[in-house]
Enzyme design. Structure first.
Site, PDB file in Angstrom:
ATOM      1  N   THR A  19      47.361  37.074  43.643  1.00 63.85           N
ATOM      2  CA  THR A  19      46.250  38.018  43.599  1.00 63.85           C
ATOM      3  C   THR A  19      45.544  38.098  44.939  1.00 63.85           C
ATOM      4  O   THR A  19      44.987  39.127  45.284  1.00 63.85           O
ATOM      5  CB  THR A  19      45.247  37.602  42.525  1.00 63.85           C
ATOM      6  OG1 THR A  19      44.964  36.222  42.700  1.00 63.85           O
ATOM      7  CG2 THR A  19      45.806  37.824  41.162  1.00 63.85           C
ATOM      8  N   THR A  20      45.554  36.991  45.680  1.00 67.00           N
ATOM      9  CA  THR A  20      44.933  37.027  46.997  1.00 67.00           C
ATOM     10  C   THR A  20      45.830  37.788  47.962  1.00 67.00           C
ATOM     11  O   THR A  20      45.365  38.657  48.701  1.00 67.00           O
ATOM     12  CB  THR A  20      44.727  35.595  47.524  1.00 67.00           C
ATOM     13  OG1 THR A  20      44.169  34.820  46.479  1.00 67.00           O
ATOM     14  CG2 THR A  20      43.814  35.579  48.705  1.00 67.00           C
TER      15      THR A  20
ATOM     16  N   ASP B  14      47.841  30.521  36.576  1.00 63.72           N
ATOM     17  CA  ASP B  14      48.756  31.050  37.590  1.00 63.72           C
ATOM     18  C   ASP B  14      50.127  30.397  37.466  1.00 63.72           C
ATOM     19  O   ASP B  14      51.155  31.072  37.487  1.00 63.72           O
ATOM     20  CB  ASP B  14      48.201  30.786  38.993  1.00 63.72           C
ATOM     21  CG  ASP B  14      47.075  31.748  39.330  1.00 63.72           C
ATOM     22  OD1 ASP B  14      46.666  32.487  38.418  1.00 63.72           O
ATOM     23  OD2 ASP B  14      46.626  31.752  40.480  1.00 63.72           O
TER      24      ASP B  14
ATOM     25  N   ASP C  50      41.003  31.678  43.712  1.00 59.69           N
ATOM     26  CA  ASP C  50      41.837  32.647  43.023  1.00 59.69           C
ATOM     27  C   ASP C  50      41.293  34.044  43.326  1.00 59.69           C
ATOM     28  O   ASP C  50      40.159  34.367  42.977  1.00 59.69           O
ATOM     29  CB  ASP C  50      41.795  32.355  41.525  1.00 59.69           C
ATOM     30  CG  ASP C  50      42.666  33.298  40.755  1.00 59.69           C
ATOM     31  OD1 ASP C  50      43.847  33.399  41.099  1.00 59.69           O
ATOM     32  OD2 ASP C  50      42.168  33.955  39.831  1.00 59.69           O
TER      33      ASP C  50
END
Lengths: 527, 535
Positions: free
Chosen positions: B102-103, B400, B69
């Site tokens: 988020t990545t 997520d 994450d």
């Protein structure tokens, strides 16, 4: 320029191959560390603590060994963690899970060196793990309905578990102890109800299971040492001064006479309380907290046996066995449930005097008294017995049983090999590797016993080629033997947990391609 | 450098103690900033997509976290560089706002910076680059809306939602049972969702984990799980049709907050005080009993005597329940939190169909399940797993997935995943670039190239030839005029993401592009870095 200072000082970062190498090496080192303790001829380890006194533990319990290690390698920590979980969840197989995970990673390393992507290895491992589980499920034996056979199964499992421990000399004796104790639980897994008391002296053989309950306490002075048909009140109440709990209350007096008055009132209050307790019609009173001399004397006068300072677990257990409730107020004696037992007496084990409650109402709890030459021996015996008890109590709930002695691994390996042949693509290499890792467990068992492992495992594999083979390694005679005849069994639940957690851990470590280590938090030097 | 001269030619100092500070100016500053931004992006690049790898992080205390994450990695990385910190913030804001991607947002920003570096070398002013990026991001934003699909679901037809959550989960370690986890996430979100207002309060979903068992044993409980046990070992372990009193006052003698002293100077006072105390405990329990409560949940501890009285009156109780949990219980059971015994009334009691205590494993771990609540608007996801790290990672992954489901309920537009949306945007931006006169054109084209970085990273992580695959997919998109072609990460055999059922939320994607552009603009505008030198 700025790039090389991305992290704070001392934080390190390892990438790609190097990261993978670091985690493989760490994990394998841990696996090799506990490897020699596997199997009935596994060796023990001495652990010396760094704390004061350098206390020494001798054990071959994987979880205990790993728990006491100070490890810096993050991958190794993952393995320590799975072994701990295995211990909490099923109690046994703590070494096997680490060894299997280590072997899986060892095989994975070879594959990675042969340029197979870790993700491919993972998906192969997953397929293999699923397939092995199904293979085991097909072979399980469930004797739940047949009480006789079920008990025999339990006995076999207990013997198998104990055979790798220090208790192996008297494993029959202890297996019987453990099975009896667990059978008394009647399906509950609450091992708190089984109390283990360790008393140095005597030999391991003198250990025994007591059907009643033994409290490691002394009877108050001048009170009866033996009570028949005891009515017991189990309590958790202050019997020292019983102070007024309203906040801010304090005694403020202006003369000595008043002090004396209040003292009398206090005493009167205590006397009343004792009277109330006695009014319950009891002849034994067990309290978790202290009992001061004054109330103790009052109890003695009334011919009531008063036991002070029983620990919290003891109280709960006592309440459980005698069927009484733990009381803290004593105003309505008619509604408090009292505990009953046929006989309370003081008994001697070795030098120590203990209080023995026998003929208790609910037969769920029991006590195992361990005797042994030294405290180390006793500690290890307790751990071994704990393992056996855990496994048994889990087996009572999930009564599926497998054979032992490397048999399940061979069965799984066979199924996995077949799967590998059917699977197209690079994954099949990973599946084959999985089967090799599985075979490593019987190999290790044989190696630890000083046998020719290559020869034995090859023989075993040939045996298993036949349908429905029950062959495994007979460590005692040093050849391939029939596990069903030798009566070596293991619980399905343990094997399944070993398989799944080891695969999960290996998968986790394989997925890592970068390790970022923060600078260790500096400890303030306290000079 | 930072020395100026006044009208008499005397030097005066602008920057205090400038010898002790390091300073980077002009192009050097921009280059250094870009380099560190790229370094952060490079770390995360390999974590992108379903075949992305994990990172192992060791905290200062030696705890190990394994995750892929983006937000978590950056948060725990202990970054020192200022620009790297900006990237961390970027990922965090994506996490707060959307919860997923988020990545991707960091990788995107890294790619934008990389392209900007090339333009800077050609002598284009950073502000012009920033403006060009801004224009391009707007084009991409609108294009996304254009290619987005409305997507129908209802409380009965949750299949599309599950599919989307599965896309999110497939890049995590839990992808082994992504189907069941996705179902859990969707059901949990729907249970607490307000479909009328299109809003979801994720606080109502509690994620609780316990080590042991298998990942497959993870379950959704329509109720609350509290990691506590009954205050007295002999209280009943199961209560049906419970009426719950939720208290924030301890079962202990009163402690007025004002300072006071009770002086005892006579025997009578001593006696009365004692009686009062007893009566006080009795009253407390009686009050609970009077209003008809069959279970007491208390934030504070119990006195031994009170505990026994509760037991004695057959009133099971749970003590030391945390404030957040207490609130959740109140919401779920429809009860009110009562701060004083006097205010206890029957209406303020919560109701639950079943309350039970459950034991786990061989250690004495017990938890209390409160189920069949009057108002089942609060749910708990109870995660089991092989080890602590697994559970932590599952929690993050589920978070997520929950966020994605919530976003879909808020706005049911989706775009297709697997890099298809980025490729499509890249084509659109590229086409639009030529229409702009001026230097911005180059920046816009660079933006289009940067958009390609995400499908490229996806292909690379999946072990495909990145350039070859990307160009093939791109040409296919243009040829077939099909914006759903993406990278076939799982080797299924089709490039069409519609067939693979790989979706992402529209707002998630839009937010990614906007946030990444904003941060890059900010970084580009910096031309002077003053930092205290090491001491």
């Amino acid at each position: 320029m700025a790039v090389d200072k991305l992290f704070k000082d001392e934080a390190t970062e390892e990438k790609g191959e190097r990261a993978r190498m670091a985690s493989f090496i760490g994990a394998m080192a841990i696996a090799d560390l506990v490897k020699t303790t596997l199997g009935p001829k596994g060796m023990d380890k001495i652990l010396q603590s760094t704390g004061r006194g350098h206390s020494v533990t001798v054990t071959n319990d994987g979880a205990t060994i790993l728990k006491s290690l100070h490890i810096d390698n993050p991958a190794a920590k993952v393995l320590v963690d799975i072994s701990k979980v295995q211990d909490d969840e099923v109690g046994d197989g703590t070494t096997s899970v680490v060894v299997l995970a280590g072997e899986l990673l060892r095989e994975a390393e070879k594959l990675v060196n042969a340029k197979i992507h870790p993700m491919t290895i993972i998906s192969g491992y997953r397929m293999a793990a699923e397939c092995s589980r199904n293979a085991l499920l097909e072979k399980v034996v469930d004797n739940k309905l047949d009480a006789e056979k079920f008990k025999a199964d339990l006995m076999k499992i207990a013997m198998t578990t104990l055979s790798s421990k220090i208790l192996s000399q008297d494993k029959e004796h202890f297996a019987k102890l453990a099975v009896d104790a667990v059978m008394r639980l009647k399906g509950s897994t609450n091992l708190e109800a089984i109390q283990i008391i360790k008393k140095p002296g005597g030999s391991l053989k003198e250990s025994f299971l007591d059907e009643g309950f033994i409290l490691d306490k002394k009877i108050g002075v001048g009170q009866p040492k033996r009570i028949e048909n005891a009515k017991i009140l189990v309590a958790n109440t202050a019997m020292d001064t019983d102070k007024v709990k309203i906040y801010g209350a304090r005694v403020r007096v202006d003369s000595m006479a008043k002090v004396a008055e209040i003292e009398v009132a206090e005493k009167e209050k205590m006397r009343e309380k004792v009277q109330k307790i006695i009014n319950h019609g009891i002849n034994c009173f067990v309290n978790r907290q202290l009992i001061y001399n004054f109330p103790e004397e009052l109890f003695a006068d009334a011919g009531v046996l008063a036991i002070e300072h029983a620990d919290f677990d003891g109280i709960e257990r006592l309440a459980l066995v005698t069927g009484g409730e733990i009381a803290s107020t004593f105003d309505n004696p008619e509604s408090v449930k009292l505990g009953h037992c046929k006989l309370i007496e003081e008994i001697m084990i070795g030098e120590d005097r203990l209080i023995h409650f026998s003929g208790v109402e609910l037969g769920q709890a029991c006590t195992i008294v361990l005797r042994g030459a030294s405290p180390h021996m006793l500690d290890e015996a307790e751990r071994s017995l704990h393992d056996a008890l855990c496994v048994l109590s889990q087996t009572v709930n999930d009564s599926r049983v497998l054979l032992g002695g490397g048999w399940p691994e061979m069965v799984m390996a066979k199924a996995v090999d077949e799967l590998a042949r059917k699977t197209p693509g690079k994954r099949s290499h990973a599946i084959e590797a999985f089967s090799r890792a599985l075979v490593a467990i019987p190999t290790t068992i044989a190696d630890n016993a000083g046998l020719d492992s290559a020869e034995l495992v090859a023989q075993l594999r040939a045996e298993h080629h036949k349908e429905g083979s029950t062959a495994g390694i007979d460590v005692i005679s040093g050849c391939v033997g029939d596990m069903a005849e030798l009566g070596i069994s293991e619980a399905f639940k343990v094997k399944q947990a070993v398989l799944l957690s080891a695969t999960e851990a290996a998968e986790m470590i394989l997925r890592v391609d970068e390790i970022i280590t923060c600078a260790p938090r500096r400890r303030e030097d306290r000079m | 450098m930072a020395l100026a001269f006044d009208e008499f030619g005397r030097p005066f100092i602008i920057l205090k103690e400038q010898e002790q500070k390091t300073r980077l100016r002009g192009l050097d500053a921009q280059k250094a900033n870009i380099a560190s931004g790229k370094a952060v992006a490079r770390i995360l690049r390999t974590s992108l997509g379903p075949k992305g790898m994990d990172k192992m992080l060791q905290s200062p205390d030696g705890d190990v976290t394994i995750t892929n994450d983006g937000a978590t990695i950056l948060e725990q990385m202990d970054v020192d560089n200022q620009i790297a910190k900006l990237m961390v913030e970027l990922s965090r804001s994506q996490d707060y706002e959307i919860g997923d991607g988020t990545t991707g947002v960091v990788v995107m920003a890294g790619a934008l910076l990389e392209q900007a570096e090339k333009l800077l070398e050609r002598g284009i002013h950073p502000i012009r680059i920033a403006e060009g990026y801004e224009l391009a991001s707007r084009i991409a934003f609108e294009h996304l809306e254009h290619i987005a699909h409305k997507f129908e679901f209802s409380a009965t037809n949750i299949e599309p939602l599950i599919q989307t959550c599965m896309t999110t989960l497939s890049s995590k370690i839990v992808n082994r049972c992504k189907r069941s986890l996705a179902e859990i996430a969707v059901k949990a979100v729907l249970a607490v969702a307000d479909l009328e207002r299109k809003d979801v309060n994720l606080d109502l979903i509690k994620v609780e984990g316990k080590v042991g068992g298998k990942l497959e044993d993870t379950e959704l409980i329509y109720g609350i799980v509290v990691d506590k046990d009954m205050s007295h070992p002999q209280m009943p372990k199961q209560i049906e049709d419970a009426k719950i009193a939720i208290l924030t006052c301890p079962f202990e003698p009163p402690k007025p907050k004002t300072k006071h002293k009770v002086d005892i100077d006579t025997v009578e006072k001593f006696q009365t005080l004692r009686q009062q105390e007893q009566k006080y405990f009795d009253d407390m329990v009686q009050k609970c009993k009077d209003v008809g409560a069959t279970l007491v949940i208390c934030q504070w501890g119990f006195d031994d005597e009170a505990n026994h009285l509760l037991m004695h009156r057959n009133l099971p109780a749970v003590r030391w329940v945390g404030g957040v949990e207490l609130e959740l219980i109140a919401i779920a059971t429809g009860g009110r939190i009562v701060p004083r015994f006097q205010e206890l009334t029957p209406e303020k009691l919560g109701r639950a169909g079943l309350v039970r205590e459950k034991a786990f494993g061989t250690t004495k771990d017990r938890m209390i399940y409160i189920e069949h609540c009057a108002n089942s608007r609060a749910v708990t996801i109870f995660i089991r797993g092989g080890n602590k790290m697994m559970i932590e990672e599952t929690k993050r992954s589920l978070h997520d997935a929950l966020c994605v489901a919530r976003n879909l309920i808020r706005n049911n537009s989706i775009v297709y995943g697997g890099g298809s949306a980025e490729i499509s945007c890249s084509i659109a931006v590229e086409a639009a670039a030529d229409k702009y006169p001026g230097v911005e054109q180059y920046a816009i084209r660079a933006f289009a190239d940067a958009l390609d970085a995400i499908p490229m990273a996806l292909a690379e992580n999946s072990g495909l030839q990145p350039i070859e695959t990307l160009s093939a997919v791109k040409s296919q998109q243009i040829k077939e005029n099909n914006c759903c072609c993406g990278i076939d990460c799982n080797d299924i055999g089709t490039n069409d993401m519609r067939e693979q059922n790989v979706f992402e939320t529209l707002i998630g994607k839009q937010q990614q592009i906007l946030l990444a552009t904003q941060v890059v603009k900010m970084i580009l505008k910096i031309d002077d870095v003053i930092s205290p030198s090491d001491y």
